[in-house]
Design an enzyme around this catalytic site. Structure first.
Site, PDB file in Angstrom:
ATOM      1  N   ARG A 190       0.827  -1.080  -0.179  1.00  0.00           N
ATOM      2  CA  ARG A 190       0.014   0.005  -0.008  1.00  0.00           C
ATOM      3  C   ARG A 190       0.765   1.371  -0.109  1.00  0.00           C
ATOM      4  O   ARG A 190       0.373   2.496   0.224  1.00  0.00           O
ATOM      5  CB  ARG A 190      -0.904  -0.038   1.139  1.00  0.00           C
ATOM      6  N   LYS A 248       3.212  11.747 -10.362  1.00  0.00           N
ATOM      7  CA  LYS A 248       2.609  10.618 -11.335  1.00  0.00           C
ATOM      8  C   LYS A 248       3.465   9.489 -11.670  1.00  0.00           C
ATOM      9  O   LYS A 248       4.645   9.380 -11.888  1.00  0.00           O
ATOM     10  CB  LYS A 248       2.416  11.328 -12.591  1.00  0.00           C
ATOM     11  N   GLU A 288      10.240  19.024 -23.818  1.00  0.00           N
ATOM     12  CA  GLU A 288       9.320  19.216 -22.709  1.00  0.00           C
ATOM     13  C   GLU A 288       9.761  20.549 -22.042  1.00  0.00           C
ATOM     14  O   GLU A 288       9.081  21.320 -21.349  1.00  0.00           O
ATOM     15  CB  GLU A 288       9.601  18.047 -21.557  1.00  0.00           C
ATOM     16  N   LYS A 321       7.601  23.577 -13.541  1.00  0.00           N
ATOM     17  CA  LYS A 321       6.619  22.405 -13.163  1.00  0.00           C
ATOM     18  C   LYS A 321       6.304  22.264 -11.561  1.00  0.00           C
ATOM     19  O   LYS A 321       5.180  21.943 -11.390  1.00  0.00           O
ATOM     20  CB  LYS A 321       7.685  21.031 -13.598  1.00  0.00           C
ATOM     21  N   GLU A 364      -4.476  16.777 -10.916  1.00  0.00           N
ATOM     22  CA  GLU A 364      -4.741  17.233 -12.065  1.00  0.00           C
ATOM     23  C   GLU A 364      -6.373  17.632 -12.291  1.00  0.00           C
ATOM     24  O   GLU A 364      -6.931  17.135 -13.077  1.00  0.00           O
ATOM     25  CB  GLU A 364      -4.280  16.154 -13.043  1.00  0.00           C
ATOM     26  N   ARG A 412      -3.111  21.831 -13.520  1.00  0.00           N
ATOM     27  CA  ARG A 412      -1.977  21.073 -13.948  1.00  0.00           C
ATOM     28  C   ARG A 412      -2.360  20.514 -15.344  1.00  0.00           C
ATOM     29  O   ARG A 412      -1.448  20.000 -15.941  1.00  0.00           O
ATOM     30  CB  ARG A 412      -1.929  19.717 -12.968  1.00  0.00           C
ATOM     31  N   ASN A 432      -0.391  19.171 -20.182  1.00  0.00           N
ATOM     32  CA  ASN A 432      -0.525  18.346 -21.082  1.00  0.00           C
ATOM     33  C   ASN A 432      -0.769  19.071 -22.536  1.00  0.00           C
ATOM     34  O   ASN A 432      -1.057  18.625 -23.542  1.00  0.00           O
ATOM     35  CB  ASN A 432      -2.088  17.727 -20.839  1.00  0.00           C
ATOM     36  N   HIS A 474       0.202  17.399 -25.843  1.00  0.00           N
ATOM     37  CA  HIS A 474       0.268  16.027 -25.255  1.00  0.00           C
ATOM     38  C   HIS A 474      -0.977  15.193 -25.814  1.00  0.00           C
ATOM     39  O   HIS A 474      -0.836  13.867 -26.011  1.00  0.00           O
ATOM     40  CB  HIS A 474       0.423  15.491 -23.928  1.00  0.00           C
ATOM     41  N   HIS A 504       0.008  11.843 -27.653  1.00  0.00           N
ATOM     42  CA  HIS A 504      -0.207  10.482 -27.438  1.00  0.00           C
ATOM     43  C   HIS A 504      -1.052   9.628 -28.351  1.00  0.00           C
ATOM     44  O   HIS A 504      -0.887   8.668 -28.535  1.00  0.00           O
ATOM     45  CB  HIS A 504      -1.084  10.448 -26.160  1.00  0.00           C
ATOM     46  N   HIS A 530       9.028   9.904 -27.075  1.00  0.00           N
ATOM     47  CA  HIS A 530       7.985  10.808 -26.670  1.00  0.00           C
ATOM     48  C   HIS A 530       8.128  12.260 -26.980  1.00  0.00           C
ATOM     49  O   HIS A 530       7.278  12.997 -27.185  1.00  0.00           O
ATOM     50  CB  HIS A 530       7.867  10.544 -25.401  1.00  0.00           C
TER      51      HIS A 530
HETATM   52  N1  GLY Z   1       3.796  15.196 -17.418  1.00  0.00           N
HETATM   53  C1  GLY Z   1       2.614  16.047 -17.081  1.00  0.00           C
HETATM   54  C2  GLY Z   1       2.345  15.936 -15.560  1.00  0.00           C
HETATM   55  O1  GLY Z   1       3.295  15.591 -14.899  1.00  0.00           O
HETATM   56  O2  GLY Z   1       1.325  16.442 -15.180  1.00  0.00           O
END
Ligand code: GLY
Length: 369
Positions: free
Chosen positions: A125, A147, A189, A233, A243, A247, A251, A254, A258, A270
């Protein structure tokens, strides 16, 4: 290759996140010190891939007692970021008898930081993870923000968890062994960070592109640029960790990236897909009347100057990309929402949603050029 850490460990960057982020040349030599301070553990599991292991595994594992340290090495590549690999790593930790008093050290690029982070997020957990990114892309993006995820055949990062690291250790010296194209993928990025939040940072990055092209990972400008990206960031994720709103600006580029990656069965880096996605989504922003005229050309110019691709790859049709966007996590009520810029350095708030619903027909028309 990595210089010995200046003693004592320099202060972490002053970032608004709940965990310390070190960014210093030679910091790799301080990983055990960081674990001791931020995630003291009886056992340490270092997870990496064979490419990174060849350069850095020995210098990291040597910092820990051998009897309580395990090195878990996976093959390199996005195709390893699977539930099967997550299960195999988890089973190795269970067979070793690792308990909650274990810390995971994720040593590698975005695949390793995402996958090892997800192992740590779910093991018993949740156990601590110290992120030690070794690619430019992982340094400025994947390793901070909490993430963690694995991919499924239906798309990237579809199974995962938010699990903040206990600490992040960025050592720009490790970029010296990075292949040129992998470095460029990270620059995509960084350009994104400039577009979404900071025109001055965007300009500084453009100024530095010739030296990055000439000197690669040795370029003197890199540590400050990495720190600049980390600040951008961190400011975003500190305001919206899960998000729900702001946040989503991360994207930018992206949604289409994607979709392109999916169409090419992940046979594109990527960062390259993000570069293409940013150019096309900036055009979308102008077509929707969101961006001031000139933004799309500025983004395309930057992408070209960075040596990154700026158009749909051969064999990828606009219709197929539009179809693929519907598998994205950002789809709500079957509407695909795009994080779009107003100007270089400012994103469109879209009434607090930070995502503009764009009809498929408009996207397809923009992709057709
Ligand atoms: N890579 C996008 C984020 O961390 O939200």
């Amino acid at each position: 290759m990595t210089a010995p850490l200046p003693q004592p460990l320099p202060p972490p960057l002053p970032l608004p996140v709940a965990y310390p982020v070190w960014c210093a040349r030679g910091a790799l030599a301080g990983v055990a010190e960081v674990v001791r301070r931020c995630a003291p553990a009886h056992r340490v599991a270092v997870i990496t891939d064979t490419t990174v292991a060849a350069h850095h595994a020995a210098s990291v594992t040597a910092q820990f007692p051998p009897e309580t340290t395990r090195l878990l090495v996976i093959p390199p590549g996005e195709q390893e970021k699977t539930r099967a690999r997550w299960a195999a790593l988890t089973d190795e930790l269970l067979a070793w008898g690792a308990g909650r008093d274990t810390t995971v050290v994720a040593l590698g690029g975005g695949v390793v930081t995402d996958l090892a982070g997800f192992v740590a997020a779910t093991y018993l957990r949740g156990i601590p993870v110290v992120q030690v990114p070794t690619t430019l892309l992982a340094m400025v993006d994947a390793a901070i923000g909490g993430k963690t995820a694995v991919d499924t055949p239906l798309g990237k990062n579809l199974v995962g968890a938010f699990h903040n690291p206990a600490a992040v250790v960025v050592d720009p010296d490790v970029l010296q062994t990075l292949p040129e194209e992998t470095l460029r993928a990270g620059v995509a990025e960084m350009l994104k960070h400039g577009v979404i939040a900071d025109a001055a940072y965007f300009d500084a990055l453009l100024q530095a592109l010739p030296s990055l092209a000439a000197e690669g990972g040795r370029a003197a400008a890199l540590p400050a640029l990495i720190a600049g990206s980390l600040h951008i960031k961190a400011d975003v994720v500190a305001e919206d960790t899960r998000e729900g709103g702001l946040r989503q600006i991360l994207n930018f580029g992206h949604t289409l990236a994607h979709a392109i990656e999916r169409e090419l069965a992940f046979g594109i880096a990527h960062g390259e897909a993000v570069a293409i996605g940013m150019v096309l989504e900036a055009r979308l922003a102008e077509r929707m009347g969101v961006a001031t005229p000139g933004v799309a050309v500025a983004v395309q110019d930057a992408v070209r100057r960075a040596g990154l691709p700026d158009g749909l790859p051969a064999g990828v049709t606009p219709a197929a990309v539009v179809r693929a966007t519907h598998g994205d996590k950002k789809v709500r009520d079957d509407q695909v929402r795009y994080a779009l810029p107003r100007a270089i350095g400012a994103m469109d708030p879209a009434d607090g949603r930070w995502g503009v619903a764009v009809p498929d027909a408009v996207v397809e028309a923009v992709l057709q050029g």
